[in-house]
Design an enzyme around this catalytic site. Structure first.
Site, short mmCIF file in Angstrom:
data_model
loop_
_atom_site.label_atom_id
_atom_site.label_comp_id
_atom_site.label_asym_id
_atom_site.label_seq_id
_atom_site.Cartn_x
_atom_site.Cartn_y
_atom_site.Cartn_z
N THR A 27 0.81 -1.21 0.00
CA THR A 27 0.00 0.00 0.00
C THR A 27 0.85 1.26 0.00
OG1 THR A 27 -0.14 0.08 2.42
CG2 THR A 27 -1.82 -1.21 1.26
N ASP A 28 0.18 2.36 -0.30
CA ASP A 28 0.83 3.67 -0.19
C ASP A 28 0.48 4.27 1.17
OD1 ASP A 28 -1.79 4.65 -0.39
OD2 ASP A 28 -1.55 5.33 -2.46
N PHE A 29 0.79 5.52 1.39
CA PHE A 29 0.58 6.13 2.70
C PHE A 29 -0.90 6.23 3.10
CE2 PHE A 29 0.20 9.56 -0.29
CZ PHE A 29 -0.75 10.41 0.26
N THR A 30 -1.82 6.04 2.14
CA THR A 30 -3.25 6.11 2.46
C THR A 30 -3.81 4.76 2.90
OG1 THR A 30 -3.99 5.56 0.23
CG2 THR A 30 -3.57 7.91 0.72
#
Length: 147
Positions: free
Chosen positions: A25-28
């Protein structure tokens, strides 16, 4: 990202479950877009293995062969998130000249998360393109997706 053992159904569609981990995942907390390509790669590799064509067997031939992607078209529909269990469905469409065509879909339950049209070509071990190995093409004929 790990997968569980796949299966090929009566329509020759391969199914592979993939769990989304934090590293995907990314930071979200949503899957980073490029990681869908990793999920689809696992689905194609497992499909080929379950259909009787392993990457290792292609590399161990007297004239070693491998795959490379030449075209990837992904349609992102919904965001997958950490801990989601995705089902990667892979379909072998066939060979067109030197091209090997796949369609793949990532599902979360009944929801389509992403869809991809994938074009691969076979290459020599030095990276030069080559025609697909005839025995592989012949073997995969029985796995063409039946819509």
């Amino acid at each position: 990202m790990t997968g569980t053992s796949g299966r090929i159904d009566e329509r020759n569609q391969h199914w592979l479950q993939v769990r989304v981990y934090y590293e995907d995942t990314d930071f979200t907390g949503m899957v980073y877009h490029a990681n869908y390509l990793r999920f689809f790669e696992r689905g194609r590799s497992d499909f080929l293995r379950d259909a009787g064509v392993s990457h290792q067997s292609l590399l161990q031939r007297p004239d070693p062969a491998a795959f490379t992607l030449t075209n990837v078209n992904v349609d992102f529909r919904k965001a997958a998130k950490v801990d989601d269990l995705l089902e990667i469905r892979s379909r072998y469409i066939g060979v067109q000249g030197a091209r090997i065509i796949f369609q793949q879909t990532a599902f979360r339950g009944d929801e389509v998360v992403a869809e991809a049209d994938i074009t691969a070509v076979m290459i020599h071990s030095d990276g030069r393109p080559r025609r697909p190995v005839p025995e592989m093409v012949e073997h995969l004929k029985s796995f063409i997706f039946a819509a």
